[in-house]
Design a protein around this motif. Structure first.
Motif, PDB file in Angstrom:
ATOM      1  N   ALA A 224     -85.109  46.867 -13.982  1.00 45.04           N
ATOM      2  CA  ALA A 224     -84.262  45.841 -13.371  1.00 45.04           C
ATOM      3  C   ALA A 224     -84.507  44.466 -13.978  1.00 45.04           C
TER       4      ALA A 224
ATOM      5  N   PRO B 116     -77.055  43.035  -8.901  1.00 44.67           N
ATOM      6  CA  PRO B 116     -77.474  44.442  -8.770  1.00 44.67           C
ATOM      7  C   PRO B 116     -76.346  45.436  -8.998  1.00 44.67           C
TER       8      PRO B 116
ATOM      9  N   ALA C 119     -76.464  48.507 -11.537  1.00 44.77           N
ATOM     10  CA  ALA C 119     -76.357  49.867 -10.997  1.00 44.77           C
ATOM     11  C   ALA C 119     -75.268  50.648 -11.722  1.00 44.77           C
TER      12      ALA C 119
ATOM     13  N   TRP D 243     -79.090  47.642  -5.231  1.00 47.61           N
ATOM     14  CA  TRP D 243     -79.062  48.567  -6.380  1.00 47.61           C
ATOM     15  C   TRP D 243     -79.282  49.996  -5.888  1.00 47.61           C
TER      16      TRP D 243
END
Length: 208
Positions: free
Chosen positions: A59, A66, A70, A104
């Motif tokens: 990340a 996010p 993702a 996420w």
């Protein structure tokens, strides 16, 4: 208990058929534009060898939202789901942004029906409020090293005390060294233990 390693392009010369491991966790993506060059080769070899497999996204909450990250992870690994455990690697700048991590994890669960687990150091579990992630039933892979001394062939006699965590009642995996050495490979390796059976691993992966 299963023993294994987590690897990325930093170990690009590694041949999984030459080392002992029950499971292999491979780096898949990072941020919104990086795909690990060795990911699919490692993934396919591990699958052929019958290993338990995990795959992770590194990340970058300091740069991106996010949902973008993702989708990037999902779009580049969609064929891995229900074959291996999806993981969020939470160790970059911005570790206090629990809401980012939760968003996420929720996105990946919504897209795939598989709950990812999250990786972080033991100290990070204690520094921030992870109750929302725990309430979402997202498991934990924790990192905690005693030292940087070389450990050979999963010998945990010098691994030190087990990690002290907060919020989670237990952790699924412990990454206990970054200086592990295994017969068949000359470099350092992250070595891990999984506190469960192959069946339990497959449940985390959504295979069963």
């Amino acid at each position: 208990m299963l023993k294994g390693i987590d690897i990325s392009n930093w170990q690009k010369g590694l041949d999984l058929s030459q080392i002992e491991c029950d499971f292999v966790i491979v780096k898949a993506t990072e941020g919104k534009s990086i795909v690990d060059k060795s990911c699919d080769r490692f993934f396919q070899q591990a699958k052929k060898l019958g290993k338990c497999i995990g795959f992770y996204h590194f990340a970058r909450p300091e740069y991106n939202d996010p949902h973008t990250e993702a989708m990037f992870f999902y779009n580049n690994t969609r064929n891995y789901f229900r074959e291996a455990i999806p993981i969020l690697d939470w160790e970059s700048v911005g570790k206090s942004n629990v809401a980012w991590a939760k968003a996420w994890l929720d996105d990946i669960y919504r897209l795939t029906g598989v709950r990812p687990i999250i990786y972080m150091s033991a100290s990070v579990t204690r520094q921030y409020d992870w109750s929302s992630v725990v309430a979402g039933n997202y498991g934990l892979w924790v990192a905690k090293y005693k030292d940087n001394q070389v450990d050979y062939n999963y010998d945990m006699s010098n691994a030190g005390s087990k990690p002290k965590i907060k919020w989670w009642k237990f952790y699924a995996l412990w990454q206990w060294t970054s200086t592990g050495r295994l017969d068949g490979y000359l470099g350092n390796l992250d070595c891990d233990v999984f506190y469960g059976s192959v069946e339990a691993w497959n449940k985390y992966a959504g295979k069963i």
